[in-house]
Design an enzyme around this catalytic site. Structure first.
Site, short mmCIF file in Angstrom:
data_model
loop_
_atom_site.label_atom_id
_atom_site.label_comp_id
_atom_site.label_asym_id
_atom_site.label_seq_id
_atom_site.Cartn_x
_atom_site.Cartn_y
_atom_site.Cartn_z
N HIS A 100 -2.55 7.86 6.61
CA HIS A 100 -1.49 8.69 6.00
C HIS A 100 -2.07 10.01 5.49
O HIS A 100 -1.42 11.06 5.58
CB HIS A 100 -0.86 7.95 4.82
CG HIS A 100 0.26 7.02 5.19
ND1 HIS A 100 1.40 7.43 5.83
CD2 HIS A 100 0.40 5.68 5.00
CE1 HIS A 100 2.21 6.39 6.01
NE2 HIS A 100 1.63 5.32 5.53
N HIS A 147 -4.79 1.89 7.27
CA HIS A 147 -3.41 2.39 7.40
C HIS A 147 -3.16 3.52 6.39
O HIS A 147 -2.62 4.58 6.74
CB HIS A 147 -2.45 1.21 7.18
CG HIS A 147 -1.00 1.57 7.16
ND1 HIS A 147 -0.09 1.09 8.07
CD2 HIS A 147 -0.28 2.36 6.31
CE1 HIS A 147 1.11 1.58 7.80
NE2 HIS A 147 1.03 2.34 6.73
N GLU A 148 -3.58 3.29 5.13
CA GLU A 148 -3.32 4.29 4.09
C GLU A 148 -4.19 5.54 4.29
O GLU A 148 -3.74 6.66 4.05
CB GLU A 148 -3.55 3.70 2.70
CG GLU A 148 -2.71 2.47 2.36
CD GLU A 148 -1.22 2.62 2.62
OE1 GLU A 148 -0.70 3.75 2.57
OE2 GLU A 148 -0.58 1.59 2.91
N GLY A 179 0.84 -1.19 0.00
CA GLY A 179 0.00 0.00 0.00
C GLY A 179 0.87 1.24 0.00
O GLY A 179 2.00 1.21 0.50
N CYS A 231 5.37 -0.22 7.23
CA CYS A 231 5.08 0.95 6.41
C CYS A 231 6.32 1.30 5.62
O CYS A 231 7.43 1.28 6.17
CB CYS A 231 4.70 2.12 7.32
SG CYS A 231 4.38 3.65 6.43
N LEU A 232 6.16 1.63 4.35
CA LEU A 232 7.31 1.98 3.51
C LEU A 232 8.00 3.24 4.02
O LEU A 232 9.17 3.47 3.72
CB LEU A 232 6.87 2.16 2.05
CG LEU A 232 6.40 0.88 1.34
CD1 LEU A 232 5.89 1.20 -0.06
CD2 LEU A 232 7.52 -0.15 1.30
N GLN A 268 3.01 9.92 1.13
CA GLN A 268 4.34 9.32 1.30
C GLN A 268 5.31 9.70 0.18
O GLN A 268 6.52 9.54 0.34
CB GLN A 268 4.23 7.79 1.37
CG GLN A 268 3.51 7.30 2.61
CD GLN A 268 3.34 5.80 2.57
OE1 GLN A 268 2.38 5.29 2.02
NE2 GLN A 268 4.30 5.08 3.12
NI NI Z 1 2.34 3.39 5.53
#
Ligand code: NI
Length: 166
Positions: free
Chosen positions: A137, A133-134, A46, A91-92, A51
């Protein structure tokens, strides 16, 4: 298509609240395609526009084993959230750290697709987690915010030493 640099916690730009997309045009579609390429290359399941330092309400997700079921959500709104699940989450933007977070088990989300058409989707388990989660963000919120201060500070110190995306 192009891969985009991903911001890393504790970069303050990750705290920006994203603005709604007024119209899904070619520029937005280009961003969506770049986000998908960036997510698959990372690799991740995701990615939110926040991000990659674009503060618009766009997320891309693919939780399929074959990485061939991209889900694009523009202006997502979680309308129903029920039950509870606890899973290890990463998370990236917080590379290398995985922690257990409490999320709703089932959700219903409303959004626009890549063509700007409205749709609703019900999700549970990992997909429901990922959408939550996204969406966080887009509010400038990270999964580390659910952890204890001590844990978050430890992660912050380790990641602050990494080079930043520009
Ligand atoms: Ni994330």
């Amino acid at each position: 298509m192009a891969q985009l640099p991903i911001l890393t916690f504790p970069d303050p730009r990750l705290r920006t609240k994203a603005r709604p997309v007024a119209r899904v045009d070619d520029k937005v579609r280009q961003l969506i395609d770049d986000m998908l390429e960036t997510m698959y290359a990372a690799p991740g399941i995701g990615l939110a526009a926040s991000q990659v330092n674009v503060h618009r309400r766009i997320i891309v997700i693919d939780v399929s084993a074959e990485h061939d079921q991209p889900l694009v959500l523009v202006n997502p709104v979680i309308e129903v959230a029920e039950g509870m699940q606890e899973r290890e989450e990463g998370c990236l933007s917080v590379p290398g750290f995985y922690e257990t977070v409490e999320r709703a088990e089932r959700i219903r989300v409303r959004a626009l697709n890549r063509d700007g058409e409205g749709f609703e989707k019900e999700a549970d388990g990992l997909l429901a987690l990922c959408i939550q989660h996204e969406c966080d963000h887009l509010e400038g919120k990270l999964f580390v915010d659910y952890l204890s201060n001590l844990k978050r500070q430890r992660i912050r110190k380790k990641l602050a030493k990494l080079p930043k995306a520009s």
